[in-house]
Scaffold this active site. Structure first.
Site, PDB file in Angstrom:
ATOM      1  N   ASP A  72      50.238  47.953  86.524  1.00 62.00           N
ATOM      2  CA  ASP A  72      51.424  47.909  87.375  1.00 62.00           C
ATOM      3  C   ASP A  72      51.992  46.487  87.382  1.00 62.00           C
ATOM      4  O   ASP A  72      51.448  45.613  88.054  1.00 62.00           O
ATOM      5  CB  ASP A  72      50.981  48.315  88.791  1.00 62.00           C
ATOM      6  CG  ASP A  72      52.066  49.024  89.573  1.00 62.00           C
ATOM      7  OD1 ASP A  72      53.095  49.359  88.983  1.00 62.00           O
ATOM      8  OD2 ASP A  72      51.865  49.249  90.774  1.00 62.00           O
TER       9      ASP A  72
ATOM     10  N   HIS B  79      53.598  46.542 104.766  1.00 59.69           N
ATOM     11  CA  HIS B  79      52.288  47.050 105.159  1.00 59.69           C
ATOM     12  C   HIS B  79      51.887  46.291 106.424  1.00 59.69           C
ATOM     13  O   HIS B  79      52.270  45.130 106.603  1.00 59.69           O
ATOM     14  CB  HIS B  79      51.217  46.752 104.112  1.00 59.69           C
ATOM     15  CG  HIS B  79      51.501  47.255 102.730  1.00 59.69           C
ATOM     16  ND1 HIS B  79      52.346  46.602 101.870  1.00 59.69           N
ATOM     17  CD2 HIS B  79      51.011  48.325 102.055  1.00 59.69           C
ATOM     18  CE1 HIS B  79      52.377  47.257 100.720  1.00 59.69           C
ATOM     19  NE2 HIS B  79      51.583  48.306 100.802  1.00 59.69           N
TER      20      HIS B  79
ATOM     21  N   HIS C  90      55.197  53.324  88.549  1.00 59.95           N
ATOM     22  CA  HIS C  90      54.156  54.353  88.630  1.00 59.95           C
ATOM     23  C   HIS C  90      54.471  55.514  87.684  1.00 59.95           C
ATOM     24  O   HIS C  90      53.555  56.124  87.123  1.00 59.95           O
ATOM     25  CB  HIS C  90      53.999  54.852  90.064  1.00 59.95           C
ATOM     26  CG  HIS C  90      53.480  53.810  91.002  1.00 59.95           C
ATOM     27  ND1 HIS C  90      53.291  54.044  92.353  1.00 59.95           N
ATOM     28  CD2 HIS C  90      53.099  52.529  90.797  1.00 59.95           C
ATOM     29  CE1 HIS C  90      52.825  52.946  92.929  1.00 59.95           C
ATOM     30  NE2 HIS C  90      52.712  52.015  92.001  1.00 59.95           N
TER      31      HIS C  90
ATOM     32  N   ASP D 166      55.225  45.673  88.221  1.00 61.48           N
ATOM     33  CA  ASP D 166      56.173  45.536  89.338  1.00 61.48           C
ATOM     34  C   ASP D 166      57.267  44.508  89.061  1.00 61.48           C
ATOM     35  O   ASP D 166      57.514  43.608  89.870  1.00 61.48           O
ATOM     36  CB  ASP D 166      55.430  45.168  90.631  1.00 61.48           C
ATOM     37  CG  ASP D 166      54.690  46.346  91.233  1.00 61.48           C
ATOM     38  OD1 ASP D 166      54.986  47.487  90.847  1.00 61.48           O
ATOM     39  OD2 ASP D 166      53.814  46.128  92.083  1.00 61.48           O
TER      40      ASP D 166
ATOM     41  N   ASP E  36      50.558  42.843 105.828  1.00 66.91           N
ATOM     42  CA  ASP E  36      51.505  41.845 105.304  1.00 66.91           C
ATOM     43  C   ASP E  36      52.000  40.952 106.424  1.00 66.91           C
ATOM     44  O   ASP E  36      52.195  39.755 106.233  1.00 66.91           O
ATOM     45  CB  ASP E  36      52.757  42.504 104.697  1.00 66.91           C
ATOM     46  CG  ASP E  36      52.468  43.466 103.576  1.00 66.91           C
ATOM     47  OD1 ASP E  36      51.443  43.291 102.901  1.00 66.91           O
ATOM     48  OD2 ASP E  36      53.280  44.389 103.382  1.00 66.91           O
TER      49      ASP E  36
ATOM     50  N   GLU F  80      58.121  55.526  92.615  1.00 71.56           N
ATOM     51  CA  GLU F  80      58.233  54.180  92.050  1.00 71.56           C
ATOM     52  C   GLU F  80      58.360  54.259  90.534  1.00 71.56           C
ATOM     53  O   GLU F  80      57.598  54.964  89.874  1.00 71.56           O
ATOM     54  CB  GLU F  80      57.004  53.345  92.426  1.00 71.56           C
ATOM     55  CG  GLU F  80      57.028  51.966  91.802  1.00 71.56           C
ATOM     56  CD  GLU F  80      55.874  51.087  92.245  1.00 71.56           C
ATOM     57  OE1 GLU F  80      55.354  50.349  91.384  1.00 71.56           O
ATOM     58  OE2 GLU F  80      55.506  51.125  93.432  1.00 71.56           O
TER      59      GLU F  80
ATOM     60  N   ASP G 224      60.984  53.345  95.214  1.00 66.89           N
ATOM     61  CA  ASP G 224      60.554  51.963  95.029  1.00 66.89           C
ATOM     62  C   ASP G 224      61.165  51.488  93.720  1.00 66.89           C
ATOM     63  O   ASP G 224      60.744  51.912  92.633  1.00 66.89           O
ATOM     64  CB  ASP G 224      59.025  51.852  95.000  1.00 66.89           C
ATOM     65  CG  ASP G 224      58.436  51.677  96.389  1.00 66.89           C
ATOM     66  OD1 ASP G 224      59.201  51.714  97.368  1.00 66.89           O
ATOM     67  OD2 ASP G 224      57.209  51.490  96.501  1.00 66.89           O
TER      68      ASP G 224
ATOM     69  N   ASP H 294      60.199  47.128  95.390  1.00 66.58           N
ATOM     70  CA  ASP H 294      58.752  46.906  95.289  1.00 66.58           C
ATOM     71  C   ASP H 294      58.519  46.141  93.992  1.00 66.58           C
ATOM     72  O   ASP H 294      58.005  46.668  93.013  1.00 66.58           O
ATOM     73  CB  ASP H 294      58.020  48.246  95.291  1.00 66.58           C
ATOM     74  CG  ASP H 294      56.510  48.079  95.347  1.00 66.58           C
ATOM     75  OD1 ASP H 294      56.040  46.924  95.330  1.00 66.58           O
ATOM     76  OD2 ASP H 294      55.795  49.090  95.397  1.00 66.58           O
TER      77      ASP H 294
ATOM     78  N   GLU I 266      53.497  58.505  98.228  1.00 65.75           N
ATOM     79  CA  GLU I 266      53.883  57.794  97.002  1.00 65.75           C
ATOM     80  C   GLU I 266      52.880  58.044  95.879  1.00 65.75           C
ATOM     81  O   GLU I 266      51.724  57.645  95.990  1.00 65.75           O
ATOM     82  CB  GLU I 266      53.977  56.289  97.292  1.00 65.75           C
ATOM     83  CG  GLU I 266      54.360  55.465  96.097  1.00 65.75           C
ATOM     84  CD  GLU I 266      54.612  54.002  96.454  1.00 65.75           C
ATOM     85  OE1 GLU I 266      54.478  53.156  95.558  1.00 65.75           O
ATOM     86  OE2 GLU I 266      54.935  53.708  97.614  1.00 65.75           O
TER      87      GLU I 266
END
Length: 445
Positions: free
Chosen positions: A313, A107, A277, A315, A110, A274, A302, A345, A238
């Site tokens: 989430d 991003h 998700h 991750d 980031d 993802e 992802d 991700d 996404e």
């Protein structure tokens, strides 16, 4: 000043370059299954899997959660501001090199901090993009995709493209404009739209149709600007069903496909799916991949996993061989991911706070998908599912079934057939048998 691209930085000094040692290896910093140059079906593993490292979880996440403070020990974190941003770039490309990772993703916020104005923010971004560009030139690492963080700053409290405030919509447009320019400059193979706060908490204060219309207007503007500047990367959207809003507009693959088709965007966008998700949406990962694939809209992945016992989430790094095999099955049946890839991700757990944990985690994820690739390839070669499905639907290859499939039947002819037909006889779906065979393939490769 933080180090710049000098070659003297060594943030992961305890680790050598991770190499393939085979499944008998007990070295935690060696690949057991991921052999980047091994050829499978005419392509190397590296070409099939197109691994990407996520900048946000790997280099900026500090372990903070809603119950506690930061835990991550990062040898670059004593720097501040732009010096910290530069140090993270050094650390990132060192890790990419040690993992032989071909791609990364980020991003905008980031890689560079926000300034006091949009102009200053863009200047910060330009400085870091120049540094990244130098590293990309010498390392050969490519940018899988970049995107805009339009969810962290309080200005996005009501959304970005779906905000009730036109000033926020304008700011978001300026941010994505810059993101597309960055994508072109760095040769990003894709550009991602994740609607971080594009959704609502209650319908009592929401004009849902207007927000959807505005989101579509925003995306059409992005398509137009990409054409204007000559950026030819693939646009990706996404899906996610909830978090941070109660109801995200891009809930899942089916909802997102409906949105793209409704607003004439389906020729410009594909889906970045993802695993976690999918879990939040109440779907398996392979369901989401299949749904996108059959619509010709599977773009990128992802790669992570969620905890089905938790409603948020998480991750986690992907280590589930069953899920990875079925995901790779869909990707292979799709003919690969084109310009997309497998982007991790994923974040190390809050209690896995040492720098080496970043290496252990990525090795685990890369090995998992390498094993999944081999199992999926063998399943397809042996037509394990294809033959079963072909046999199961064989009633549509002759007689009344063929008339239905070819569009020659209607309700009247079907009623006549049903009135004269003998008692209907169904066959077992043999689901348990298939699951046993799937396990056999996963265990044997």
């Amino acid at each position: 000043m933080a180090h710049s691209h000098s070659g003297s930085v060594n943030y992961f000094e305890s680790a050598n370059k991770v190499i393939y040692e085979g499944k008998e290896s007990t070295n935690p910093l060696a690949f057991k299954y991921y052999n980047s140059q091994e050829v499978i079906g005419g392509k190397t593993m590296k070409e099939h899997l197109r691994f990407s490292i996520a900048y946000w979880h790997t280099f900026t996440a500090d372990g903070t959660d809603i119950f506690g403070a930061a835990t991550m020990q990062r040898p670059w974190d004593h720097y501040k501001g732009m010096d910290l941003a530069r140090a993270r770039v050094d650390a990132a490309f060192e890790l990419f090199e040690k993992l032989d990772a071909p791609f990364f993703a980020f991003h905008d916020r980031d890689i560079a901090p926000e300034g006091s104005t949009l102009k200053e923010t863009n200047q910060n971004l330009d400085l870091i993009v120049d540094m990244i560009k130098d590293y990309m030139r010498t390392s050969g690492v490519k940018l899988l995709w970049n995107t805009a963080n339009m969810f962290t700053n309080p200005r996005f409290v009501h959304g970005a493209a779906t905000s009730c405030n036109a000033d926020v919509f304008a700011y978001a447009a300026a941010q994505v404009k810059k993101g597309l320019e960055t994508a072109k400059e760095l040769g990003a193979e894709n550009y991602v739209f994740w609607g971080g706060r594009e959704g609502y908490e209650t319908l009592l204060n929401t004009d849902l149709k207007f927000e959807l219309d505005n989101m579509a207007r925003f995306m059409h503007m992005a398509v137009d600007y990409a054409k204007e500047i000559g950026y030819t990367g693939q646009f990706l959207i996404e899906p996610k069903p909830k978090e941070p809003t109660t109801h995200q507009y891009d809930t899942d693959a089916a909802t997102t496909i409906a949105f793209l088709k409704q607003y004439g965007l389906d020729n410009h966008f594909k889906l970045n799916l993802e695993a976690n998700h999918a879990t939040l949406a109440g779907h398996t990962f392979e369901h989401e991949l299949r749904m996108a694939r059959v619509h010709g809209l599977l773009g990128s992945v992802d790669a992570n996993q969620g905890d089905p016992l938790l409603g948020w989430d998480t991750d986690e790094f992907p280590t589930d061989l069953y899920s990875a095999t079925l995901a790779m099955y869909e990707i292979l049946k799709n003919g690969g991911l084109g310009s997309g890839g497998l982007n991790f991700d994923a974040k190390v757990r809050r209690s896995s706070f040492e720098p080496d944990d970043l290496l252990y985690a990525h090795v685990a994820g890369m090995d998992t998908f390498a094993r999944g690739l081999k199992a999926a390839r063998k399943l397809i070669e042996d037509r394990v599912f294809e033959d079963v499905i072909q046999h199961r639907y064989r009633s549509f290859t002759e007689g009344i079934g063929l008339e239905i499939a070819e569009g020659r039947a209607d309700f009247k002819t079907l009623e006549q057939y049903a009135l004269n037909n003998q008692p209907i006889k169904n066959e077992s779906g043999r689901q348990e048998r298939l699951k046993a065979i799937l396990n056999q393939y996963i265990l044997q490769v």
